[in-house]
Each structure stands twice: as C-alpha cells, then as structure tokens.
Design a protein around this motif. Structure first.
Motif, short mmCIF file in Angstrom:
data_model
loop_
_atom_site.label_atom_id
_atom_site.label_comp_id
_atom_site.label_asym_id
_atom_site.label_seq_id
_atom_site.Cartn_x
_atom_site.Cartn_y
_atom_site.Cartn_z
N VAL A 259 0.81 -1.22 0.00
CA VAL A 259 0.00 0.00 0.00
C VAL A 259 0.85 1.27 0.00
CG1 VAL A 259 -2.03 -1.04 1.06
CG2 VAL A 259 -0.26 -0.08 2.51
N PHE A 260 2.09 1.16 0.43
CA PHE A 260 2.95 2.35 0.47
C PHE A 260 3.50 2.72 -0.90
CE2 PHE A 260 3.21 0.52 4.77
CZ PHE A 260 2.63 1.57 5.46
N SER A 261 3.44 1.78 -1.83
CA SER A 261 3.92 2.08 -3.18
C SER A 261 2.77 2.49 -4.11
CB SER A 261 4.65 0.87 -3.76
OG SER A 261 3.76 -0.20 -3.91
N MET A 262 1.56 2.57 -3.58
CA MET A 262 0.40 2.95 -4.37
C MET A 262 0.10 4.44 -4.24
SD MET A 262 -2.30 0.11 -3.28
CE MET A 262 -2.59 -1.29 -4.26
N THR A 263 -0.56 4.95 -5.24
CA THR A 263 -1.03 6.33 -5.16
C THR A 263 -2.35 6.36 -4.39
OG1 THR A 263 -2.28 6.21 -7.22
CG2 THR A 263 0.05 6.88 -7.37
N ARG A 264 -2.76 7.54 -4.01
CA ARG A 264 -4.04 7.68 -3.30
C ARG A 264 -5.19 7.22 -4.18
NH1 ARG A 264 -3.82 13.65 -0.55
NH2 ARG A 264 -2.16 13.18 0.93
N LYS A 265 -5.10 7.53 -5.44
CA LYS A 265 -6.18 7.15 -6.37
C LYS A 265 -6.27 5.63 -6.48
CE LYS A 265 -7.98 8.03 -10.96
NZ LYS A 265 -7.83 8.76 -12.21
N GLN A 266 -5.15 4.94 -6.53
CA GLN A 266 -5.17 3.47 -6.62
C GLN A 266 -5.77 2.86 -5.36
OE1 GLN A 266 -0.99 2.86 -7.34
NE2 GLN A 266 -1.32 2.48 -9.54
N ARG A 267 -5.37 3.39 -4.19
CA ARG A 267 -5.94 2.88 -2.94
C ARG A 267 -7.43 3.17 -2.86
NH1 ARG A 267 -1.04 5.06 -0.33
NH2 ARG A 267 -2.30 6.90 0.09
N ALA A 268 -7.83 4.35 -3.32
CA ALA A 268 -9.25 4.70 -3.31
C ALA A 268 -10.03 3.77 -4.24
CB ALA A 268 -9.44 6.15 -3.73
N ASN A 269 -9.48 3.48 -5.40
CA ASN A 269 -10.17 2.58 -6.34
C ASN A 269 -10.31 1.18 -5.76
OD1 ASN A 269 -10.63 4.49 -8.31
ND2 ASN A 269 -8.73 4.05 -9.40
N ILE A 270 -9.29 0.71 -5.05
CA ILE A 270 -9.37 -0.61 -4.42
C ILE A 270 -10.46 -0.61 -3.35
CG2 ILE A 270 -8.13 -2.17 -2.86
CD1 ILE A 270 -5.63 -1.62 -4.54
N ASN A 271 -10.51 0.46 -2.55
CA ASN A 271 -11.53 0.54 -1.50
C ASN A 271 -12.93 0.66 -2.07
OD1 ASN A 271 -9.62 0.35 0.51
ND2 ASN A 271 -9.36 2.56 0.69
N VAL A 272 -13.08 1.40 -3.15
CA VAL A 272 -14.39 1.54 -3.79
C VAL A 272 -14.85 0.20 -4.34
CG1 VAL A 272 -15.56 2.54 -5.80
CG2 VAL A 272 -14.21 4.00 -4.30
N ARG A 273 -13.93 -0.53 -4.97
CA ARG A 273 -14.26 -1.86 -5.51
C ARG A 273 -14.73 -2.78 -4.39
NH1 ARG A 273 -15.89 -5.20 -9.46
NH2 ARG A 273 -14.72 -7.12 -9.53
N ALA A 274 -14.01 -2.76 -3.27
CA ALA A 274 -14.38 -3.61 -2.13
C ALA A 274 -15.75 -3.20 -1.59
CB ALA A 274 -13.32 -3.53 -1.05
N ASP A 275 -16.00 -1.91 -1.49
CA ASP A 275 -17.30 -1.43 -1.01
C ASP A 275 -18.44 -1.84 -1.94
OD1 ASP A 275 -16.19 -0.29 1.22
OD2 ASP A 275 -16.19 1.76 0.40
N ASN A 276 -18.20 -1.72 -3.23
CA ASN A 276 -19.24 -2.10 -4.20
C ASN A 276 -19.55 -3.59 -4.14
OD1 ASN A 276 -19.56 0.50 -5.14
ND2 ASN A 276 -18.15 0.25 -6.85
N LEU A 277 -18.52 -4.41 -4.00
CA LEU A 277 -18.75 -5.86 -3.90
C LEU A 277 -19.49 -6.20 -2.61
CD1 LEU A 277 -15.35 -7.21 -5.25
CD2 LEU A 277 -17.59 -7.41 -6.35
N ALA A 278 -19.12 -5.55 -1.52
CA ALA A 278 -19.81 -5.79 -0.25
C ALA A 278 -21.27 -5.35 -0.33
CB ALA A 278 -19.09 -5.06 0.88
N PHE A 279 -21.52 -4.22 -0.97
CA PHE A 279 -22.89 -3.75 -1.13
C PHE A 279 -23.71 -4.73 -1.96
CE2 PHE A 279 -26.11 -1.39 -3.52
CZ PHE A 279 -26.83 -0.82 -2.48
#
Length: 94
Positions: free
Chosen positions: A53-73
C-alpha cells in the motif's frame, strides 16, 4: 372427475403454487449470484493482500476501497433479497 374431465384446481391454490415456483426459481438464481460475488470478493481480497500500500497512489488505494465497497454492497443486497424470499416462504407456508 374422470379421465376426460379432470378435477380443477381453484385459483387460490394455483396462485400459491405459482408463488412457490417463482420464489424457488428466484432463490436459486440469487444463490448462484451470491456464489459469484463471493468469488469476486475473495479474488479481490487475494489481489489486495499481495500489494504494497505504500507504493500505491491515493487514487489506486481509493479505487481498491471503492471496488471492495461495491462488492460488499452487492453481496448485502443479495442476502437481503434472500431473506425476503425466506420470509415470503414462511408467510405462505410453501
């Protein structure tokens, strides 16, 4: 009641049978969809574990979190619908 003139089912009984069939079909479909979503969640989780996670940009981390949220929803929506079907079956005593 004979071979040529079979007994008729009243409309209420036919409606109960139709509801039971429709609920059964939709329950099977939702269970298959739930399995697919669970596989997607597991795949997403496995891909996220291997990343730094330290080598990722904020946008990449945000996209991963959004994907996880969408799947959980999506999983929660399917589970909610399965609960509604279960309640409907218990209410109709199918």
């Amino acid at each position: 009641m004979s071979f040529w003139n079979p007994a008729r089912i009243n409309e209420d009984r036919q409606l109960e049978i139709d509801i039971r069939v429709i609920l059964g079909i939709s329950e099977d479909k939702l269970k298959k969809d739930l399995e697919k979503v669970e596989k997607k969640i597991e795949k997403h989780r496995e891909s996220f574990i291997g990343k730094d996670v330290f080598s990722m940009t904020r946008k990449q981390r945000a996209n991963i979190n959004v994907r996880a949220d969408n799947l959980a929803f999506e999983r929660n929506e399917i589970l909610r619908r399965l609960d509604l079907i279960k309640e409907a079956k218990e209410g109709n005593k199918c």
